[in-house]
Write an enzyme that holds these catalytic residues in place. Structure first.
Site, PDB file in Angstrom:
ATOM      1  N   HIS A 178      31.801  47.026  56.146  1.00 44.00           N
ATOM      2  CA  HIS A 178      32.966  46.143  55.998  1.00 44.00           C
ATOM      3  C   HIS A 178      32.967  45.422  54.658  1.00 44.00           C
ATOM      4  O   HIS A 178      31.940  45.376  53.959  1.00 44.00           O
ATOM      5  CB  HIS A 178      33.031  45.122  57.142  1.00 44.00           C
ATOM      6  N   CYS A 194      24.957  44.494  59.535  1.00 42.22           N
ATOM      7  CA  CYS A 194      26.036  45.367  59.075  1.00 42.22           C
ATOM      8  C   CYS A 194      25.795  45.787  57.619  1.00 42.22           C
ATOM      9  O   CYS A 194      24.912  45.256  56.952  1.00 42.22           O
ATOM     10  CB  CYS A 194      27.378  44.629  59.150  1.00 42.22           C
TER      11      CYS A 194
END
Lengths: 235, 211
Positions: A178, A194
């Protein structure tokens, strides 16, 4: 003789019900651990389910490392993500994203053609899982929160989110590639699990990766499978 | 009877120990490392290659959101290289002058990969010499700091405020006004990260090493 031994074993359990209780308790503890459905820690401990849904909060203020962060507004009109990249239109073959945790590098290929190579930030406070994954959903913007104390974070408008999973890392764990607006330390570990990317990079990757973008939430399915993501420890 | 009772307690204890061990081992594989001291070398921060000639060389680094650009112009003049830095926004491409310096050819100035602060308010540059590297923080708007200085000299401020450590590298921004300074203890091999707060010009020692 055998019948007498079997009688003894049953008698052993029934006579001392404490044994049965202990055995059942341990089965209850061990089964989730060894079963495929064991829930590994969420990438975003506080927004485990919420992060899997499209959300935009313009003019919001985020928190990261005890610092207030001005959240960039999300513009949902087609933007930089739709810019074509040299070589992309001629490339054929399967798309595949590779992440090397040792070098903190992401490389995206279509067949043998390199689409993108850039620095990322993987897990520092939480481990980024390694293995072969598939993108199962793409979400244009969402909120991510987790951590505690000095590590607490609440980040609205996380852009261009591509969640990935496999048999060991379920979709519900919420690991993703992301965009990142709260730090700029790419090439070094910074996340809670992440794979953080520069927003300009991930915008291009988001439009390139499968399933083909359709709206603010795009789910992969048998007809439109997600792009494979391979994450290695590297050296 | 007593033997049977003892036997059953023993078996229960063994099953309990095995079960707890299995649970403990499984949890270990998902252990979250909240404090990481690393003996790994830092990943090298890629620096743009500067080919210095009489022609003006340009190096550009966009901000992570794509809204701002930092441009470095370098030109060799004999034994020296003249460096100049400008910022501009994508919406208004007018150049804003930031800084310029003449360096002997053995020294150089470069734009670190993570030069831009997350909110595009600041940027930092790296000066490399054979002896030591230095890092300078600027307002992206070109304005001066409150003491009227054009930039903040990280090595100078670090030497004034922190003892016992040597700067290894300044890698990027942890937050809009927090620069990450990686250091090594002067005694031993211990590596420690600091935050440099641009607003207060203070250093905060961290429990986590940013590698």
């Amino acid at each position: 003789m055998v019948r007498r031994k079997r009688k003894k074993n049953i008698h052993f359990i029934l006579r001392y019900p404490i044994n049965l209780i202990v055995i059942l308790t341990l089965v209850g503890l061990i089964y989730p651990v060894v079963s495929k459905n064991y829930s590994m820690p969420c990438a975003n401990s506080l927004s485990c389910e919420e992060s899997l849904k499209f959300k935009v909060e313009n003019n919001a203020v985020g928190i990261f490392e005890n610092q207030k962060v001005n959240t960039p507004n999300i513009d949902l009109s087609p933007g930089i993500g739709n810019q074509s990249v040299l070589g992309e239109s001629n490339a054929t073959g399967e798309k595949h994203i590779y992440v090397n945790l040792a070098t903190q590098t992401l490389s995206a290929y279509q067949g043998d053609t390199l689409f993108m190579q850039t620095l990322i930030s993987s897990g520092l406070w939480g481990k980024t899982p390694t293995g072969d994954f598939t993108i199962w959903i793409k979400i244009r913007s969402t909120t991510m929160s987790g951590g505690s104390g000095a590590d607490y974070y609440n980040l609205p408008n996380v852009p261009y989110v591509m969640f990935f999973s496999n048999n060991q890392v379920p979709a519900s764990a919420g690991f993703s590639l992301h965009g990142t607006y709260w730090h700029n330390n790419f090439g070094h570990r910074m996340s809670h699990g992440c794979v953080n990317m520069k927003t300009t990079d991930v915008a291009k990757l988001y439009e390139w990766a499968d399933p083909p973008t359709a709206g603010n939430t795009t789910r992969a399915n048998d007809t439109n499978p997600g792009t494979k993501v391979t994450i290695i420890k590297g050296s | 009877m007593a033997t049977l009772r003892r036997k059953s307690i023993l078996i229960s204890l063994i099953i309990l120990i095995i079960g707890v061990s299995l649970v403990f081992l499984a949890k270990q594989s998902y252990k979250v490392e909240s404090r990481a001291f690393s003996a790994l070398h830092d990943s090298p921060t890629p620096n743009p290659t500067i080919i210095v000639s009489n022609a003006v060389q340009e190096t550009i680094m966009d901000s992570p959101d794509g809204k701002m650009t930092l441009k470095m112009e370098s030109q060799q003049q004999g034994d020296y290289v003249e460096y100049s830095f400008y910022t501009s926004s994508k919406s208004v491409p007018t150049k804003q002058y930031i800084f310029s310096k003449k360096e002997i050819v053995s020294d150089s100035i470069s734009i670190p990969y993570n030069t831009w602060s997350p909110n595009n308010s600041y940027l930092f540059l790296k000066e490399s010499t054979p002896v030591v590297n230095d890092y300078y923080v600027f307002f992206a708007s070109g304005k001066n700091f409150t003491d009227n200085s054009q930039y903040l000299d990280i090595q100078e401020l670090f030497a004034q405020r922190v003892t016992g450590y040597t700067i290894l590298d300044v890698t990027g921004w942890a937050a809009p006004n927090l620069l990450i300074v990686n250091t090594k203890a002067n005694q031993g091999e211990r590596k420690v990260s600091f935050w440099f707060n641009v607003a207060s010009k203070t250093f905060t020692q961290l429990g986590t090493y940013f590698y």
